[in-house]
Design a protein around this motif. Structure first.
Motif, PDB file in Angstrom:
ATOM      1  N   ALA A  70       0.826  -1.200   0.000  1.00 11.52           N
ATOM      2  CA  ALA A  70       0.000   0.000   0.000  1.00 11.52           C
ATOM      3  C   ALA A  70       0.862   1.253   0.000  1.00 11.52           C
ATOM      4  O   ALA A  70       0.579   2.224  -0.708  1.00 11.52           O
ATOM      5  N   ALA A  71       1.920   1.242   0.798  1.00 11.34           N
ATOM      6  CA  ALA A  71       2.815   2.403   0.841  1.00 11.34           C
ATOM      7  C   ALA A  71       3.530   2.597  -0.496  1.00 11.34           C
ATOM      8  O   ALA A  71       3.724   3.731  -0.964  1.00 11.34           O
ATOM      9  N   PHE A  72       3.913   1.502  -1.132  1.00 15.69           N
ATOM     10  CA  PHE A  72       4.553   1.571  -2.449  1.00 15.69           C
ATOM     11  C   PHE A  72       3.597   2.189  -3.461  1.00 15.69           C
ATOM     12  O   PHE A  72       3.982   3.080  -4.244  1.00 15.69           O
ATOM     13  N   ALA A  73       2.355   1.729  -3.475  1.00 15.23           N
ATOM     14  CA  ALA A  73       1.373   2.262  -4.422  1.00 15.23           C
ATOM     15  C   ALA A  73       1.135   3.748  -4.189  1.00 15.23           C
ATOM     16  O   ALA A  73       0.975   4.524  -5.144  1.00 15.23           O
ATOM     17  N   ASP A  74       1.132   4.156  -2.926  1.00 14.20           N
ATOM     18  CA  ASP A  74       0.900   5.563  -2.604  1.00 14.20           C
ATOM     19  C   ASP A  74       1.959   6.466  -3.225  1.00 14.20           C
ATOM     20  O   ASP A  74       1.675   7.588  -3.644  1.00 14.20           O
ATOM     21  N   ARG A  75       3.187   5.966  -3.329  1.00 13.52           N
ATOM     22  CA  ARG A  75       4.273   6.774  -3.898  1.00 13.52           C
ATOM     23  C   ARG A  75       4.076   7.011  -5.394  1.00 13.52           C
ATOM     24  O   ARG A  75       4.689   7.919  -5.958  1.00 13.52           O
ATOM     25  N   PHE A  76       3.242   6.213  -6.038  1.00 12.76           N
ATOM     26  CA  PHE A  76       3.003   6.370  -7.484  1.00 12.76           C
ATOM     27  C   PHE A  76       1.680   7.071  -7.789  1.00 12.76           C
ATOM     28  O   PHE A  76       1.338   7.263  -8.959  1.00 12.76           O
ATOM     29  N   ARG A  77       0.909   7.430  -6.769  1.00  9.26           N
ATOM     30  CA  ARG A  77      -0.427   7.964  -7.023  1.00  9.26           C
ATOM     31  C   ARG A  77      -0.398   9.227  -7.887  1.00  9.26           C
ATOM     32  O   ARG A  77      -1.178   9.376  -8.831  1.00  9.26           O
TER      33      ARG A  77
END
Length: 482
Positions: A161-168
């Motif tokens: 989830a944290a990884f995905a947040d960095r690409f939002r």
């Protein structure tokens, strides 16, 4: 739903904790993890070792402050919420009264009747957090459910989830439409990028994410996709995993009249729900209109779930809907479901085939414009088989007459199974010659199947007895357990 699930942002806010024993220690740990500042009122209780340690550690920075007096209304002015965790009943009720008078939301540990909000059992994969509540009725059961969920979720879910947040922000900039971004994230979480991150290889995950993002940004705006989903015979527990996944991805769900609210509860909360079902004598939409609606929603870039009772390809007209989607150039996937015949057989321990009684299974439709349907009656009348008739209740007497006219014995076992797999299910058994009378006298009104053949004798006698006790069968109906 007895309580509304919600998550409180407590970072930097004050929470009042009344009590200092073991229960207070458990709540204090959660409050500190959520970043709350805690004002502690021991109320004469000896501090639990964890509480004492937190008081000592928090004295310097003020994150935990001790107040050796009863809580008062002035304490609640700047408090986000309060937790009463004292053993003494009088002290607990007094504290709750003060806090409620000050309009501060309060939780009283082990006293659900005094609670404005409840603490759930928590699965923590921060920033993914799951709360499970029994509404205070069975906390131990909620904790067991939590343990089951814990075992299903990968340990690296929070990292993903944290990884995905960095690409939002990058995704938002490169994929301009909301439907396109939704499709991107679905492909991301289903694909190699997410798998790599879950396995701890963030470098490989980043490479796969950039590749996916560049491909999506360069592509034409995607059309939607269509899932033709079989919802099974009615019991939500018989939904397939793939059906659940499709229902959770839907932007819009077009559902049949026989899809109950228990099934619809599994649809994504913000999905649009459109009833398109057809009932005898009360068609809401014709099939061509349903086809057009599916195509229109998908062409607008939406993920469409056409939710159908049983299986889409067994008297569900799923083939026609698939053809309409293909003709429109749409991506369509069929998700099979447990068909009603299988669900009905399992519900009453009635095998549809049996080495001694039925080597052939025929599933036919009883729908017809007056008279009996145009079926191969000589073949269906032969012994050594089971005949299951869908949509045959209205023509039950004519179906029985046609079978008998083509050689079936009048005493061949027959059953009417109504609302199979639901709490209201019931089975009526008798002879083939009595089939029309069974339906009429029992006033069968729900979705029902006709099952004809020697296997009817093998239905579970206990199931028949239990149903008979719950909903007495008419005089003409009789259990045929052998």
């Amino acid at each position: 739903m007895d309580v509304l699930p919600a998550f409180w942002r407590l970072s930097g806010r004050t929470v009042l904790l009344i009590g200092a024993g073991e229960a207070a220690a458990r709540k204090l740990r959660f409050l500190q993890r959520a970043g709350a500042g805690v004002r502690l009122f021991p109320m004469g209780e000896t501090p639990h070792p964890d509480v004492a340690a937190a008081l000592a550690a928090g004295a310097a920075d003020g994150t935990v402050r001790r107040c050796d007096r009863p809580v008062c209304a002035a304490d609640a002015r700047d408090a986000a919420l309060a937790i009463v965790a004292v053993e003494d009943e009088i002290d607990a009720r007094a504290a709750v009264a003060v806090l409620r008078a000050a309009r501060t939301p309060v939780n009283a540990v082990d006293r659900p009747q005094l609670c404005d909000f409840l603490f759930p059992a928590i699965v923590d994969r921060s920033p993914i957090v799951i709360g499970i509540s029994s509404g205070g009725a069975a906390p131990v059961l909620a904790r067991r459910v939590r343990a089951q969920i814990e075992s299903l979720l990968p340990a690296g879910l929070g990292r993903l989830a944290a990884f995905a947040d960095r690409f939002r922000e990058a995704v938002k900039a490169m994929v301009p439409t909301g439907s396109g971004r939704k499709r991107f994230w679905e492909d991301f979480f289903d694909g190699a990028a997410a798998a790599a991150v879950l396995n701890g290889d963030e470098a490989r995950g980043r490479e796969a994410t950039l590749k996916l993002l560049n491909a999506r940004a360069a592509a034409a705006p995607p059309t939607g996709r269509v899932f033709l989903v079989g919802a099974g015979p009615g019991d939500p527990d018989l939904l397939t995993l793939k059906a659940l996944q499709a229902m959770q991805r839907a932007d819009v769900v077009l559902y049949d009249a026989l899809i109950g609210p228990q099934i619809l509860d599994y649809v994504r909360r913000d999905a649009e729900r459109v009833p398109v079902g057809k009932r005898k004598g009360a068609h809401s939409l014709g099939q061509e209109a349903i086809n057009a609606l599916i195509v229109a929603h998908a062409r607008a870039g939406r993920t469409v779930v056409r939710l159908k009772g049983g299986d889409p390809f067994l008297f569900g007209r799923g083939g026609e809907e698939q053809e309409a989607c293909r003709a429109a150039g749409l991506d369509v996937e069929v998700v099979p479901g447990v068909t009603a015949a299988l669900g009905a057989g399992a519900a009453f321990g009635l095998p549809l085939t049996h080495r001694d009684d039925a080597q052939t299974l025929s599933i036919v439709t009883g729908a017809a414009q007056g008279g009996a349907p145009a079926l191969d009656w000589p073949a269906l009348a032969r012994p050594g088989q089971t005949v299951v008739v869908y949509m045959g209740v209205g023509a039950a007497e004519r179906i029985a007459e046609a079978l008998i006219a083509h050689g079936a014995p009048t005493d061949r076992p027959a059953a009417v199974i109504e609302n199979a797999t639901l709490p209201t299910q019931r089975v009526l058994t008798g002879a083939l010659a009595d089939l029309g009378r069974l339906v009429e006298e029992a006033q069968v009104s729900g979705p029902a199947l006709l099952v004809i053949g020697e296997v009817v004798r093998r239905a579970d006698p206990a199931a028949l007895t239990q149903r008979a006790a719950a909903a007495p069968a008419p005089a003409a109906a009789r259990a045929m357990a052998g």
